[in-house]
Design a protein around this motif. Sequence first.
Motif, PDB file in Angstrom:
ATOM      1  N   LEU A 354     -54.964  49.817 -42.060  1.00 25.60           N
ATOM      2  CA  LEU A 354     -55.982  48.877 -41.597  1.00 25.60           C
ATOM      3  C   LEU A 354     -56.499  49.315 -40.223  1.00 25.60           C
ATOM      4  O   LEU A 354     -55.738  49.807 -39.389  1.00 25.60           O
ATOM      5  N   VAL A 355     -57.774  49.142 -39.993  1.00 21.80           N
ATOM      6  CA  VAL A 355     -58.418  49.525 -38.737  1.00 21.80           C
ATOM      7  C   VAL A 355     -58.477  48.309 -37.822  1.00 21.80           C
ATOM      8  O   VAL A 355     -58.895  47.218 -38.236  1.00 21.80           O
ATOM      9  N   ALA A 356     -58.056  48.488 -36.566  1.00 27.39           N
ATOM     10  CA  ALA A 356     -57.893  47.365 -35.642  1.00 27.39           C
ATOM     11  C   ALA A 356     -59.163  46.540 -35.471  1.00 27.39           C
ATOM     12  O   ALA A 356     -59.112  45.310 -35.371  1.00 27.39           O
ATOM     13  N   GLU A 357     -60.317  47.208 -35.446  1.00 27.34           N
ATOM     14  CA  GLU A 357     -61.573  46.483 -35.182  1.00 27.34           C
ATOM     15  C   GLU A 357     -61.963  45.512 -36.294  1.00 27.34           C
ATOM     16  O   GLU A 357     -62.815  44.643 -36.092  1.00 27.34           O
ATOM     17  N   TYR A 358     -61.346  45.638 -37.473  1.00 30.93           N
ATOM     18  CA  TYR A 358     -61.658  44.746 -38.588  1.00 30.93           C
ATOM     19  C   TYR A 358     -60.527  43.754 -38.862  1.00 30.93           C
ATOM     20  O   TYR A 358     -60.543  43.054 -39.876  1.00 30.93           O
ATOM     21  N   LEU A 359     -59.555  43.716 -37.950  1.00 34.57           N
ATOM     22  CA  LEU A 359     -58.391  42.849 -38.119  1.00 34.57           C
ATOM     23  C   LEU A 359     -58.490  41.657 -37.167  1.00 34.57           C
ATOM     24  O   LEU A 359     -58.790  41.820 -35.986  1.00 34.57           O
ATOM     25  N   PHE A 360     -58.230  40.464 -37.698  1.00 36.66           N
ATOM     26  CA  PHE A 360     -58.296  39.220 -36.929  1.00 36.66           C
ATOM     27  C   PHE A 360     -57.064  38.376 -37.255  1.00 36.66           C
ATOM     28  O   PHE A 360     -56.306  38.693 -38.169  1.00 36.66           O
ATOM     29  N   TYR A 361     -56.906  37.288 -36.505  1.00 36.88           N
ATOM     30  CA  TYR A 361     -55.856  36.327 -36.859  1.00 36.88           C
ATOM     31  C   TYR A 361     -56.324  34.915 -36.526  1.00 36.88           C
ATOM     32  O   TYR A 361     -57.202  34.702 -35.684  1.00 36.88           O
ATOM     33  N   GLN A 362     -55.722  33.942 -37.227  1.00 41.18           N
ATOM     34  CA  GLN A 362     -55.990  32.530 -36.995  1.00 41.18           C
ATOM     35  C   GLN A 362     -54.677  31.805 -36.768  1.00 41.18           C
ATOM     36  O   GLN A 362     -53.661  32.120 -37.397  1.00 41.18           O
ATOM     37  N   LEU A 363     -54.710  30.835 -35.867  1.00 44.36           N
ATOM     38  CA  LEU A 363     -53.562  29.969 -35.631  1.00 44.36           C
ATOM     39  C   LEU A 363     -53.696  28.727 -36.500  1.00 44.36           C
ATOM     40  O   LEU A 363     -54.774  28.123 -36.571  1.00 44.36           O
ATOM     41  N   TYR A 364     -52.599  28.345 -37.166  1.00 44.83           N
ATOM     42  CA  TYR A 364     -52.577  27.153 -38.025  1.00 44.83           C
ATOM     43  C   TYR A 364     -51.605  26.133 -37.459  1.00 44.83           C
ATOM     44  O   TYR A 364     -50.611  26.466 -36.809  1.00 44.83           O
ATOM     45  N   THR A 365     -51.904  24.865 -37.702  1.00 42.53           N
ATOM     46  CA  THR A 365     -50.992  23.768 -37.354  1.00 42.53           C
ATOM     47  C   THR A 365     -50.664  22.981 -38.609  1.00 42.53           C
ATOM     48  O   THR A 365     -51.414  23.003 -39.594  1.00 42.53           O
ATOM     49  N   GLU A 366     -49.527  22.290 -38.547  1.00 39.94           N
ATOM     50  CA  GLU A 366     -49.162  21.380 -39.644  1.00 39.94           C
ATOM     51  C   GLU A 366     -48.661  20.072 -39.048  1.00 39.94           C
ATOM     52  O   GLU A 366     -47.848  20.066 -38.129  1.00 39.94           O
ATOM     53  N   LYS A 367     -49.189  18.987 -39.558  1.00 39.02           N
ATOM     54  CA  LYS A 367     -48.786  17.648 -39.119  1.00 39.02           C
ATOM     55  C   LYS A 367     -48.688  16.746 -40.334  1.00 39.02           C
ATOM     56  O   LYS A 367     -49.674  16.594 -41.076  1.00 39.02           O
ATOM     57  N   ASP A 368     -47.486  16.203 -40.571  1.00 38.89           N
ATOM     58  CA  ASP A 368     -47.261  15.315 -41.713  1.00 38.89           C
ATOM     59  C   ASP A 368     -47.699  15.950 -43.022  1.00 38.89           C
ATOM     60  O   ASP A 368     -48.307  15.297 -43.896  1.00 38.89           O
ATOM     61  N   GLY A 369     -47.430  17.249 -43.162  1.00 35.77           N
ATOM     62  CA  GLY A 369     -47.731  17.943 -44.409  1.00 35.77           C
ATOM     63  C   GLY A 369     -49.147  18.462 -44.527  1.00 35.77           C
ATOM     64  O   GLY A 369     -49.457  19.190 -45.473  1.00 35.77           O
ATOM     65  N   GLU A 370     -50.025  18.114 -43.586  1.00 40.23           N
ATOM     66  CA  GLU A 370     -51.407  18.574 -43.638  1.00 40.23           C
ATOM     67  C   GLU A 370     -51.589  19.796 -42.721  1.00 40.23           C
ATOM     68  O   GLU A 370     -51.211  19.772 -41.561  1.00 40.23           O
ATOM     69  N   GLN A 371     -52.163  20.863 -43.284  1.00 38.04           N
ATOM     70  CA  GLN A 371     -52.373  22.105 -42.556  1.00 38.04           C
ATOM     71  C   GLN A 371     -53.836  22.246 -42.148  1.00 38.04           C
ATOM     72  O   GLN A 371     -54.733  21.845 -42.899  1.00 38.04           O
ATOM     73  N   ALA A 372     -54.063  22.828 -40.958  1.00 43.00           N
ATOM     74  CA  ALA A 372     -55.432  22.991 -40.467  1.00 43.00           C
ATOM     75  C   ALA A 372     -55.513  24.209 -39.560  1.00 43.00           C
ATOM     76  O   ALA A 372     -54.540  24.575 -38.897  1.00 43.00           O
ATOM     77  N   VAL A 373     -56.694  24.848 -39.538  1.00 49.60           N
ATOM     78  CA  VAL A 373     -56.946  25.942 -38.609  1.00 49.60           C
ATOM     79  C   VAL A 373     -57.086  25.364 -37.207  1.00 49.60           C
ATOM     80  O   VAL A 373     -57.803  24.378 -36.990  1.00 49.60           O
ATOM     81  N   PHE A 374     -56.414  25.976 -36.233  1.00 51.04           N
ATOM     82  CA  PHE A 374     -56.473  25.482 -34.866  1.00 51.04           C
ATOM     83  C   PHE A 374     -57.700  26.046 -34.161  1.00 51.04           C
ATOM     84  O   PHE A 374     -58.062  27.216 -34.331  1.00 51.04           O
ATOM     85  N   THR A 375     -58.350  25.225 -33.347  1.00 49.91           N
ATOM     86  CA  THR A 375     -59.518  25.639 -32.578  1.00 49.91           C
ATOM     87  C   THR A 375     -59.151  25.788 -31.105  1.00 49.91           C
ATOM     88  O   THR A 375     -58.672  24.839 -30.479  1.00 49.91           O
TER      89      THR A 375
END
Length: 490
Positions: A354-375
Motif C-alpha cells: 500500500l502507498v502511504a499517500e492513499y492510506l487514511f484512518y478513522q477514529l470510531y466510538t461506541e456508546k451503549d452498543g451504538e458505533q459512530a465515526v468520530f469528528t
Amino acid sequence: MRKFTLMLLTLLVSTLAFAQTPELVQIPENAEPATYEMTAKTHNGTDYKAEVQVVKTDTTLYINGLCSWLPNAWVKGTVSEDDSNTYIFENGQYFGNFAGTYDFYLTGVRAEGTNLYLTTPSFTCDEETGVLTANGLIGTYYLVKQEATLAEYFSGIVLTPGEVTYEAVELPLGLIPEEYVLKGEAYNLDPETQDLVWSTYATTANVAFGTGEIYIQGLSSQFPEAWVKGTFDGENAIIPSGQYLGSRINNLTGQEVNLFLSGADDSGFSNLVFSYDDETEVLTTTNEYWVTEKANSTIGWSQRIRSSTLEPFIDETGVPLAPIANGFSPYDPAEGYGSLGFKLSMTGEEGKILVAEYLFYQLYTEKDGEQAVFTFKPEDYLNFTEEMTMIPYTYTDGMNFLEQYGTKLIYLNFPTADYDRFGVMAIYTGGGETHSSPITWFGGSNGISDAAHLSQQAANGKQMFDLQGRRVENPTRGLYIVNGKKVFVK
C-alpha cells in the motif's frame, strides 16, 4: 558503528582511561561560547558539516562537537610551548557515556597503510581569521576489555567562526518530474513487543532526470516535499550523503531541528547509490539511508530505510489490514488529554504493498452498543481549520497527531469517559476505489499498561533516554527508555 582496532598504544590508552574516574570537561563559569562551522570528511570520505561551540583564551581552547555521538561534550587544549597559535589536547579526554553503554574518549589518529595509530590531537589557529585547523585526524574511541576501538574519525577538520547555514535542494525550472513509488523496509516500532524491527514501507515519490543529474523527492516521510540531488550516468545514480532536507519541530523536545538524509553501508555513512535498469526504469539500492538531525551521524535519527526500489508509479487498488493497537490512555482532567496509539500496515490483503499517500484512518466510538465515526473539531484541535473525520496516514502536526518509529499517536483532547470504547479503521483509496479494514477496538487493558506511563512531573526525576540513546533532561510527551524499559510520558 564500524570498529577499527588500534595497532599501537592500546595499553597506554587503557591506563589513561582507568587511572582515575573519568571527568567531563567543563568550560569556565563566565565563558561565552562562540558558534563555529565544522567541515570535515568522515572515515569513509563523505563530507561532514556541523555546528560546534568554541571557547578560546590566551592559554586554553575548548571545543564541543568533535564526537558526533555526544555533540555537547567539551574537550580542552592548552597552548603549545613551541607555537602560541597551536593548542595541544591531551589524549584520552572523556567525552561521556552514550546511553548507558560505551564511554567515549578523544584521540588523534595517524594512518599508515591499513594500520591506525594513536597520536596527540592538536589545532592551529589563524590569527587573522580565527579559523582553527586540526593537525591530522581526530577521532573517538571506546574500550572493550581494556582494548581501544575506534568508533569514528574525521580528516581535514576546519572550524570557521560563524553560524552554519544550509540550503535545501530545489528542482530546476523546466525539469519535469515523473511519478514513482518508493518500496523498501523501514525500521519501526513493533506494537506487540515494543522493539524496533524492519517492516514493509511504501510511499509515492517523484524522480526527475537531467543532463548528468537526478533529483528525487519523497525519500523521507518526515519531509516528503524535500528534494535530494545526485549525479546520473545512465547506469548509476549517486546521491551524496548528508544532504539537507529542511527543519521541523522535534516531537520529543519541542525544539526546531534540521533534518539530513545520509546513506550508509557496512563501512558506515556513505553516498547513496542506486543502479538503474533502462528497460524497466527502476532504480535499486542495497544501501541503507537515515534521516537524522546531524549529517552523516546517527544523532537524532527519526527514520531508517533499507532495500529500496524506486519504480514507475502504477495506481492500483488495495484492501488494508486492521490497525494494530499500541495503547490507550483515558482522558486525565489534570493533564487535559488522553492518548491512543496504533500502527497501520503498509502491506494489505494478499500481500499487496500500500502507498502511504492513499492510506487514511478513522477514529470510531461506541456508546451503549451504538458505533459512530468520530469528528475531530477545531475547538479541540487548534491546528485544524475545519472538522475532519478521515485523517491522512502522512499527517502529523507536532502536537496532537504524532508518529514515532512508524507508530501513530493521537492525543484525545476530550473526556473519553463519555464513550464505552474507541476503535480505529484503516482506509485505502488507491486505484480509484475505496476499501476499508475491520475496526480495531481499544479498551482500558489494551496496549501499553498504566504501569508503563509516567507523568512529566514524575519523569523529570528519572534518568531518561530517547529511543536514539540520547539523555533527555526535560521529557515531553512520547516514548522513552527508563532503566532499560520503554515507558510513555504523558
